[in-house]
Design a protein around this motif. Structure first.
Motif, mmCIF file in Angstrom:
data_model
loop_
_atom_site.group_PDB
_atom_site.id
_atom_site.type_symbol
_atom_site.label_atom_id
_atom_site.label_comp_id
_atom_site.label_asym_id
_atom_site.label_seq_id
_atom_site.Cartn_x
_atom_site.Cartn_y
_atom_site.Cartn_z
ATOM 1 N N LEU A 72 0.829 -1.211 0.000
ATOM 2 C CA LEU A 72 0.000 0.000 0.000
ATOM 3 C C LEU A 72 0.864 1.262 0.000
ATOM 4 O O LEU A 72 0.489 2.276 -0.599
ATOM 5 N N PHE A 73 2.013 1.214 0.660
ATOM 6 C CA PHE A 73 2.940 2.351 0.609
ATOM 7 C C PHE A 73 3.382 2.615 -0.836
ATOM 8 O O PHE A 73 3.465 3.766 -1.281
ATOM 9 N N LEU A 74 3.681 1.549 -1.575
ATOM 10 C CA LEU A 74 4.106 1.707 -2.971
ATOM 11 C C LEU A 74 2.991 2.336 -3.813
ATOM 12 O O LEU A 74 3.252 3.165 -4.690
ATOM 13 N N VAL A 75 1.755 1.946 -3.520
ATOM 14 C CA VAL A 75 0.611 2.543 -4.223
ATOM 15 C C VAL A 75 0.488 4.019 -3.859
ATOM 16 O O VAL A 75 0.317 4.882 -4.726
ATOM 17 N N GLY A 76 0.583 4.320 -2.569
ATOM 18 C CA GLY A 76 0.456 5.698 -2.108
ATOM 19 C C GLY A 76 1.547 6.609 -2.638
ATOM 20 O O GLY A 76 1.334 7.814 -2.823
ATOM 21 N N GLN A 77 2.724 6.043 -2.908
ATOM 22 C CA GLN A 77 3.836 6.822 -3.454
ATOM 23 C C GLN A 77 3.772 6.941 -4.973
ATOM 24 O O GLN A 77 4.638 7.573 -5.577
ATOM 25 N N GLY A 78 2.764 6.320 -5.572
ATOM 26 C CA GLY A 78 2.613 6.395 -7.024
ATOM 27 C C GLY A 78 3.526 5.458 -7.790
ATOM 28 O O GLY A 78 3.627 5.547 -9.022
ATOM 29 N N LYS A 79 4.162 4.534 -7.093
ATOM 30 C CA LYS A 79 5.078 3.602 -7.759
ATOM 31 C C LYS A 79 4.349 2.391 -8.329
ATOM 32 O O LYS A 79 4.873 1.710 -9.213
ATOM 33 N N GLU A 80 3.177 2.096 -7.797
ATOM 34 C CA GLU A 80 2.372 0.982 -8.296
ATOM 35 C C GLU A 80 0.931 1.451 -8.471
ATOM 36 O O GLU A 80 0.478 2.370 -7.783
ATOM 37 N N GLU A 81 0.220 0.795 -9.385
ATOM 38 C CA GLU A 81 -1.191 1.101 -9.592
ATOM 39 C C GLU A 81 -2.030 0.471 -8.480
ATOM 40 O O GLU A 81 -1.593 -0.468 -7.805
ATOM 41 N N THR A 82 -3.240 0.971 -8.324
ATOM 42 C CA THR A 82 -4.121 0.433 -7.281
ATOM 43 C C THR A 82 -4.470 -1.028 -7.534
ATOM 44 O O THR A 82 -4.817 -1.762 -6.604
ATOM 45 N N THR A 83 -4.348 -1.473 -8.779
ATOM 46 C CA THR A 83 -4.707 -2.857 -9.130
ATOM 47 C C THR A 83 -3.621 -3.865 -8.763
ATOM 48 O O THR A 83 -3.813 -5.066 -8.969
ATOM 49 N N ILE A 84 -2.495 -3.399 -8.224
ATOM 50 C CA ILE A 84 -1.411 -4.331 -7.883
ATOM 51 C C ILE A 84 -1.872 -5.344 -6.837
ATOM 52 O O ILE A 84 -1.430 -6.497 -6.829
ATOM 53 N N ILE A 85 -2.785 -4.925 -5.952
ATOM 54 C CA ILE A 85 -3.311 -5.852 -4.947
ATOM 55 C C ILE A 85 -4.038 -7.004 -5.632
ATOM 56 O O ILE A 85 -3.862 -8.179 -5.278
ATOM 57 N N GLN A 86 -4.848 -6.683 -6.645
ATOM 58 C CA GLN A 86 -5.561 -7.730 -7.383
ATOM 59 C C GLN A 86 -4.591 -8.698 -8.049
ATOM 60 O O GLN A 86 -4.813 -9.914 -8.047
ATOM 61 N N GLU A 87 -3.526 -8.153 -8.617
ATOM 62 C CA GLU A 87 -2.547 -9.010 -9.287
ATOM 63 C C GLU A 87 -1.880 -9.964 -8.306
ATOM 64 O O GLU A 87 -1.684 -11.149 -8.599
ATOM 65 N N LEU A 88 -1.528 -9.464 -7.137
ATOM 66 C CA LEU A 88 -0.856 -10.308 -6.149
ATOM 67 C C LEU A 88 -1.793 -11.358 -5.559
ATOM 68 O O LEU A 88 -1.344 -12.432 -5.132
ATOM 69 N N LEU A 89 -3.082 -11.055 -5.528
ATOM 70 C CA LEU A 89 -4.052 -12.022 -5.010
ATOM 71 C C LEU A 89 -4.427 -13.078 -6.046
ATOM 72 O O LEU A 89 -5.029 -14.100 -5.699
ATOM 73 N N ASP A 90 -4.076 -12.847 -7.305
ATOM 74 C CA ASP A 90 -4.354 -13.818 -8.368
ATOM 75 C C ASP A 90 -3.200 -14.822 -8.426
ATOM 76 O O ASP A 90 -2.262 -14.686 -9.213
ATOM 77 N N VAL A 91 -3.265 -15.837 -7.578
ATOM 78 C CA VAL A 91 -2.149 -16.786 -7.472
ATOM 79 C C VAL A 91 -2.124 -17.781 -8.628
ATOM 80 O O VAL A 91 -1.133 -18.499 -8.801
ATOM 81 N N GLU A 92 -3.194 -17.849 -9.402
ATOM 82 C CA GLU A 92 -3.167 -18.697 -10.594
ATOM 83 C C GLU A 92 -2.236 -18.084 -11.640
ATOM 84 O O GLU A 92 -1.415 -18.778 -12.239
ATOM 85 N N ARG A 93 -2.362 -16.788 -11.837
ATOM 86 C CA ARG A 93 -1.502 -16.091 -12.801
ATOM 87 C C ARG A 93 -0.141 -15.756 -12.200
ATOM 88 O O ARG A 93 0.862 -15.694 -12.923
ATOM 89 N N ASN A 94 -0.116 -15.530 -10.891
ATOM 90 C CA ASN A 94 1.131 -15.127 -10.228
ATOM 91 C C ASN A 94 1.392 -16.026 -9.016
ATOM 92 O O ASN A 94 1.176 -15.623 -7.869
ATOM 93 N N PRO A 95 1.848 -17.252 -9.252
ATOM 94 C CA PRO A 95 2.056 -18.193 -8.148
ATOM 95 C C PRO A 95 3.312 -17.920 -7.326
ATOM 96 O O PRO A 95 3.493 -18.520 -6.267
ATOM 97 N N ARG A 96 4.181 -17.025 -7.819
ATOM 98 C CA ARG A 96 5.437 -16.749 -7.123
ATOM 99 C C ARG A 96 5.478 -15.286 -6.698
ATOM 100 O O ARG A 96 5.254 -14.378 -7.497
ATOM 101 N N LYS A 97 5.786 -15.074 -5.448
ATOM 102 C CA LYS A 97 5.791 -13.733 -4.856
ATOM 103 C C LYS A 97 6.985 -12.919 -5.355
ATOM 104 O O LYS A 97 8.126 -13.386 -5.287
ATOM 105 N N PRO A 98 6.756 -11.699 -5.850
ATOM 106 C CA PRO A 98 7.893 -10.840 -6.207
ATOM 107 C C PRO A 98 8.631 -10.397 -4.948
ATOM 108 O O PRO A 98 8.035 -10.271 -3.877
ATOM 109 N N GLN A 99 9.907 -10.159 -5.062
ATOM 110 C CA GLN A 99 10.701 -9.786 -3.895
ATOM 111 C C GLN A 99 10.468 -8.320 -3.534
ATOM 112 O O GLN A 99 10.584 -7.443 -4.387
#
Length: 430
Positions: free
Chosen positions: A285-312
């Motif tokens: 959420l800090f990254l979103v608030g700083q404008g470094k990530e879009e608000t949809t990044i949470i949705q992407e991280l919760l989609d474990v079918e498309r993204n089964p591996r956590k970014p560092q």
């Protein structure tokens, strides 16, 4: 069809040390050294004062009944190594609680106390409403939660219960206080019967876009697989990462809602949480608030079918985190508050507040003077100390970063190191 069942191995003696990394070997050596120190302390010759204590008449718990109770425990955990008792240090909240419980003769020992904790808060994390359930000595012979163990005698005719809160607060460290107690049924568990846990996280507004953070946070609500928003604790047998968050709130708690020094509170409500889940969520959420990530990044991280591996990415600091409430059914738990005990707790915490508020005020005045000398140039770098990791000069978007191991890969690694045991079970087996 087969399921994978993971059982953490309880004994590490059989672990193949050749499979461990350098860091794991160092950690193992440090644990063993700490254990040796503990054993040496246990084997030390008794001092004169210790011998005197041994000669004192032992307290006879069999003259009392017991009562199963809930205690609401508050603590400022910044200088503690976490809530749970650990082998290598005595500086934990739980260790201090049991020292106080044994010193006041409220229990014979942890092993026979039917003890459960609601939350395992980590090093540096605080709480206002941690719940623990256990059997304590009672002055009564009947009442909710009161029972007479075999071989015990009850105090017949007594109508006043022991002042659990007042007695404990007199011997606990100033950072740890019992706020209230409640008589409960013998079967109630502080952990398994908790209906809802609420975490608070405090941070300065800095350069954050709070509206974007609020939009992103709403994607957290509901039941999701949070494996990309936690630290996967596969080594302890955790392979299910579905959790339900019921509400997320972000609000300014200072009068000035525009100043970059204004304090913000994020409130996260759910039934149960994963290891480091809140701190990972805050970091994103800090990254979103700083404008470094879009608000949809949470949705992407919760989609474990498309993204089964956590970014560092680095977690948020533990210091602003507070397990604020652990909620139970009103039918199960009616908290009992004592006015004198509350005044005692307030007075003690006011002392802690004064110490920290004076430091904050002093630093703020120094910053005001520095900013004037700098010609009014706004520097909004207040978040720098709240996120771990090295900040690169060029920001690399989360989904383009190197990825961690998938759940399946991690299970394989831990099984190979003999940290866990993998058992394949047929779905049709009963």
């Amino acid at each position: 069809m087969f399921n994978i069942k993971v059982n953490p191995r309880k004994a590490k003696q059989n672990q193949d040390l050749t499979t461990l990394t350098k860091e794991e070997l160092i950690e193992r050596v440090q644990q063993l050294e700490a254990h040796v120190i503990q054993l040496r302390n246990l084997l030390k010759p008794k001092s004169v004062s210790d011998k005197h204590e041994i000669k004192q008449k032992a307290f006879d718990h069999k003259k009392y009944a017991k009562r199963h109770v809930l205690l609401q425990v508050a603590y400022v955990g910044w200088d503690y190594a976490g809530f749970v008792v650990q082998e290598h240090t005595e500086k934990t909240i739980e260790a201090e609680l049991f020292k106080a419980l044994e010193k006041t003769r409220l229990l014979e020992g942890r092993e026979t106390s039917n003890y459960h904790r609601c939350g395992r808060t980590d090093k540096g994390v605080s709480s206002f409403g941690q719940g623990i359930s256990l059997d304590l000595r009672s002055n009564l012979s009947e009442g909710k939660g009161v029972f007479i163990p075999e071989g015990h005698q009850a105090k017949v005719g007594n109508t006043d219960e022991i002042d659990y809160v007042g007695i404990l607060n007199k011997v606990l460290p100033p950072e740890i206080r019992v706020i209230a107690w409640a008589p409960v049924s013998q079967s109630l568990s502080a952990r398994f019967d908790c209906r809802q846990r609420t975490y608070h996280y405090y941070f300065p507004k800095a350069n954050l876009n709070l509206e974007k953070m609020k939009i992103a946070s709403q994607f957290l609500i509901g039941e999701h697989d949070f494996r990309n928003l936690c630290k996967m604790d596969v080594g302890n047998g955790v392979i299910k990462f579905d959790r339900r968050i019921t509400d997320v709130q972000i609000e300014v708690i200072d009068d000035d809602k525009t100043d970059s020094y204004s304090m913000i509170r994020l409130k996260l409500i759910g039934q149960a949480f994963l290891w480091h889940q809140v701190r990972c969520i805050i970091a994103i959420l800090f990254l979103v608030g700083q404008g470094k990530e879009e608000t949809t990044i949470i949705q992407e991280l919760l989609d474990v079918e498309r993204n089964p591996r956590k970014p560092q990415y680095g977690m948020a600091s533990e210091i602003p985190l507070n397990l604020f409430t652990c909620s139970y059914s009103d039918d199960d738990c009616q908290w009992i508050y004592d006015a004198d005990s509350l005044q005692y707790v307030i007075s003690g915490y006011q002392t802690l507040w004064t110490e920290n508020s004076v430091k904050t005020t002093m630093l703020k005045e120094m910053l005001n003077s520095l900013e004037k000398l700098a010609g009014g140039n706004r520097i909004e770098n207040q978040l720098k100390g709240l996120v771990y990791g090295i900040e690169s000069k060029t920001y690399l978007p989360l989904m383009e970063r190197q990825k961690c191991e998938s759940l399946e890969e991690r299970i394989h690694v831990y099984a190979k190191r003999q940290r866990i045991e993998v058992i394949e079970t047929d779905d049709n087996c009963t």
